[in-house]
Design a protein around this motif. Structure first.
Motif, mmCIF file in Angstrom:
data_model
loop_
_atom_site.group_PDB
_atom_site.id
_atom_site.type_symbol
_atom_site.label_atom_id
_atom_site.label_comp_id
_atom_site.label_asym_id
_atom_site.label_seq_id
_atom_site.Cartn_x
_atom_site.Cartn_y
_atom_site.Cartn_z
ATOM 1 N N ASN A 189 0.847 -1.190 0.000
ATOM 2 C CA ASN A 189 0.000 0.000 0.000
ATOM 3 C C ASN A 189 0.885 1.243 0.000
ATOM 4 O O ASN A 189 1.973 1.236 0.579
ATOM 5 C CB ASN A 189 -0.897 0.032 1.255
ATOM 6 N N ASN A 197 -9.384 0.861 6.568
ATOM 7 C CA ASN A 197 -8.393 0.797 7.636
ATOM 8 C C ASN A 197 -9.067 1.134 8.957
ATOM 9 O O ASN A 197 -10.024 1.909 8.994
ATOM 10 C CB ASN A 197 -7.252 1.784 7.337
ATOM 11 N N LYS A 220 -6.678 2.415 2.715
ATOM 12 C CA LYS A 220 -5.363 2.104 2.181
ATOM 13 C C LYS A 220 -5.515 1.798 0.692
ATOM 14 O O LYS A 220 -6.417 1.053 0.299
ATOM 15 C CB LYS A 220 -4.751 0.888 2.883
#
Length: 658
Positions: free
Chosen positions: A293, A340, A347
């Motif tokens: 990410n 998240n 993300k």
């Protein structure tokens, strides 16, 4: 003399062993020779302790390689490397959003879309069979896979109150239309029909949807199961979830349950066996690494840790599917996102899908490949002939090239076609725009333009709700928002994290007949619309209306039509830059090093190879040789913030900030 004799003996011994290996391999049957000898009476079936294929024992040693993440010029290379490691099957998803880019318009490799060359999955499946591999298919509709919206098309949200992944009639209608196109293309490729497909997955990790629900929507799963049967897809059907956390929430009575998990293999597989004592074990997603990410570190798993887990699972008499054996690349704007539990609340995945897999993003052998091959061959139910290891591809660090031309923002907007422009009273989501034959905009950037604006001193601009996902504000083509260089900035103006954020326009913005542009980038979709749609845009508390909205999609056909290029000069807003790479001889794989640029996308001969972002972890972009031509190659960079004067090539990837 003694030293020369020693060298001679080593060479002779090596030659002898190699010849013996080749002779031994030649004496073995191929996978298909073994499992089809005497004719095909049955496909993949189960008994409590294992699997049978055509009545013969088989431990399924499978690896995931997605056809849509690998240039088709490399399909055979990657599949042969999988087979050479001792694997007997390949697994792939089918990506709905690629095959139905517009509602009712289907593409299975015969279209004129950017991804069309990647989409003939029948060729991919046939190639797998030619390489002596069986095939496991996961047709969705939701595939997750760190792919945009789990591959459910963004245009599906044009219908108000759409509920995806449910037995909700409007969604089932669209899913059925897709499956009615896909399933007939798979029917004759089943093992019992002389093809390689041995199993089909129903949905994907549906237990995460049903988790905690008093009544999981098993009617939805049953609908997929029945549609497969209606199309005579009779190969083994199965579901996949984490046994301990999902229990039975993603399963169907009478359908094999398989597992996925990141840790505690003994506990997870023990629970799976408890849930279905009369069925064998199959770890459908055994992770050699993990996905990356933006803003984070490159995710890795040591070879030792991965091999130990794999050995533990195989020792429990479980079949396996390594996800991913070869991750490849998420080209274009196709990366997804995950929620998240803390700030930032989303993300977004990188374009590199290296996954720290046994085969690297560029298809190179790794230490993990060698260790995996050595291990799995010990657990095969039967030894069959394997191919020699294909040669490693040669990488080329081409000489750096100078950026020579540009299209600054306003010039670029002038070149947006009339079919990608709409007028609207208020701002709205990109998916709801009347473009792409009424299917809306799913990918790229959307520009909200307000002309003839009076901007008084001390003016405040406010976006009601939030931007999805990043808003860049310009006045008369001059950028007024700061470049993003850290994750902390997403809590400020212009991002999804802060509602009703405001921006004070500087003195240079003051004046009459100003043009306000708000460029919004979709960073990756998961269950949500993109652009500005939570409410109006306000200037000093007054609602702005009567907008021109431009879909900046960067489709290949549009990119290749661009004209009016200008010499490079200092730019004050997002700009498209142009350079030319001259390739002598046969093109080779390469990587573009983007460490000196800010944020944007790169296009090679019109094809979008993905996103770059200075925050990392990834700083290189993989360019497969089949995308390059012998001779001149056009390299374009759409940079939002901080351009560089050159494009640098390297023969090694940079996957981490360190």
């Amino acid at each position: 003399m003694e030293q020369n004799l020693c060298v001679f003996v080593i060479i002779l011994a090596t030659t002898f062993l190699s010849q013996n290996y080749c002779t031994a391999q030649d004496n073995l049957p191929t996978l298909y020779e073994y499992y089809t000898k005497g004719g095909i009476d049955s496909g993949l079936t189960t008994y409590p302790d294992g699997f049978l294929l055509n009545g013969k024992n088989i431990t399924i040693i499978s690896g995931a390689i997605h056809y849509f993440r690998v240039h088709p010029g490399y399909w055979r290379d990657r599949l042969r490397k999988l087979r050479a490691a001792g694997f007997n099957a390949v697994e792939t998803y089918i990506a709905w959003n690629l095959h139905e880019p517009e509602m009712g318009v289907f593409d299975f490799g015969d279209g004129d879309n950017d991804f069309s060359p990647f989409l003939n999955f029948r060729d991919y499946i046939r190639t797998a069979q030619e390489e002596d591999l069986l095939v496991v298919i996961r047709p969705g509709p939701w595939i997750s896979a760190e792919w945009d919206n789990g591959a459910i098309p963004g245009w599906i949200y044009r219908e108000a109150n759409m509920r995806i992944r449910r037995s909700y009639a409007p969604f089932i209608k669209r899913m059925t239309a897709f499956f009615d196109q896909v399933f007939p293309l798979l029917r004759d490729l089943q093992f019992t029909e002389g093809g390689p497909i041995i199993a089909f997955q129903i949905e994907n990790e549906y237990g995460l949807v049903g988790k905690g629900a008093s009544h999981p929507d098993t009617a939805y799963l049953a609908e997929i199961h029945q549609q497969m049967l209606n199309h005579n897809l009779t190969a083994l059907h199965y579901t996949m979830d984490a046994p301990i956390s999902s229990y039975r929430n993603g399963s169907l009575d009478g359908v094999l349950m398989t597992a996925n998990f990141q840790s505690d293999p003994v506990g997870q597989l023990t629970e799976l066996k408890r849930l279905q004592p009369d069925q064998p074990l199959w770890d459908m997603e055994l992770y050699p690494g993990w996905f990356d990410n933006w803003f984070e570190k490159h995710q890795t798993k040591t070879t030792e840790a991965f091999i130990n887990m794999t050995r533990t699972i195989l020792d429990m008499n479980s079949s396996i599917n390594i996800y991913m054996f070869h991750g490849g690349t998420t080209f274009g704007f196709m990366n997804g996102a995950i929620p998240n539990t803390h700030t930032p609340t989303w993300k977004f995945h990188t374009s590199s899908y290296d996954f720290d897999a046994p085969l690297s993003e560029a298809g190179d052998y790794t230490e993990k490949y060698n260790a995996t091959a050595d291990l799995v061959k010990k657990y095969l139910a039967v030894q069959t002939r394997l191919p020699e290891l294909p040669a490693q591809s040669v990488k080329e660090a081409y000489p750096a090239i100078l950026v020579t031309e540009q299209l600054e923002f306003n010039r670029l907007m002038d070149l947006v076609s009339t079919s990608d422009r709409v007028t609207a009273t208020d701002v709205t989501a990109m998916e709801l725009l009347d473009v792409n034959g009424g299917s809306g905009q799913c990918y790229g950037f959307v520009v909200y333009r307000k002309t003839g604006l009076q901007v008084p001193p001390t003016t405040t601009l406010e976006i009601t709700g939030t931007a999805h996902d990043m808003a860049v504000v310009m006045v008369d083509g001059v950028r007024k928002t700061e470049p993003i260089t850290s994750v902390q900035q997403v809590t400020g103006f212009g991002y999804w994290q802060l509602s009703n954020a405001t921006l004070s326009l500087d003195d240079a913005s003051v004046g009459s007949n100003r043009t306000l542009d708000i460029l919004v980038e979709n960073w990756g979709r998961r269950y949500n619309l993109k652009g500005l749609y939570n409410g109006p845009v306000l200037l000093n508390g007054e609602v702005l209306q009567d907008w021109e909205i431009l879909a900046l999609q960067f489709k290949k056909i549009w990119i290749q039509s661009l004209s009016d290029w200008q010499e490079v000069s200092e730019s004050s807003g997002p700009t498209l830059y142009r350079a030319s790479l001259e390739v002598e001889g046969t093109p080779r794989d390469t990587f573009i090093n983007m460490t000196t640029w800010g944020k944007g996308n790169v296009f090679v001969n019109g094809f979008n190879i993905g996103r770059y972002f200075s925050v990392g972890p990834t700083h290189t972009m993989y360019v497969p040789a089949p995308l390059l031509n012998q001779g001149a190659n056009e390299i374009l960079v759409f940079e939002l913030f901080s351009p560089s004067s050159e494009i640098i090539f390297t023969d090694t990837p940079i996957l981490d900030n360190s």
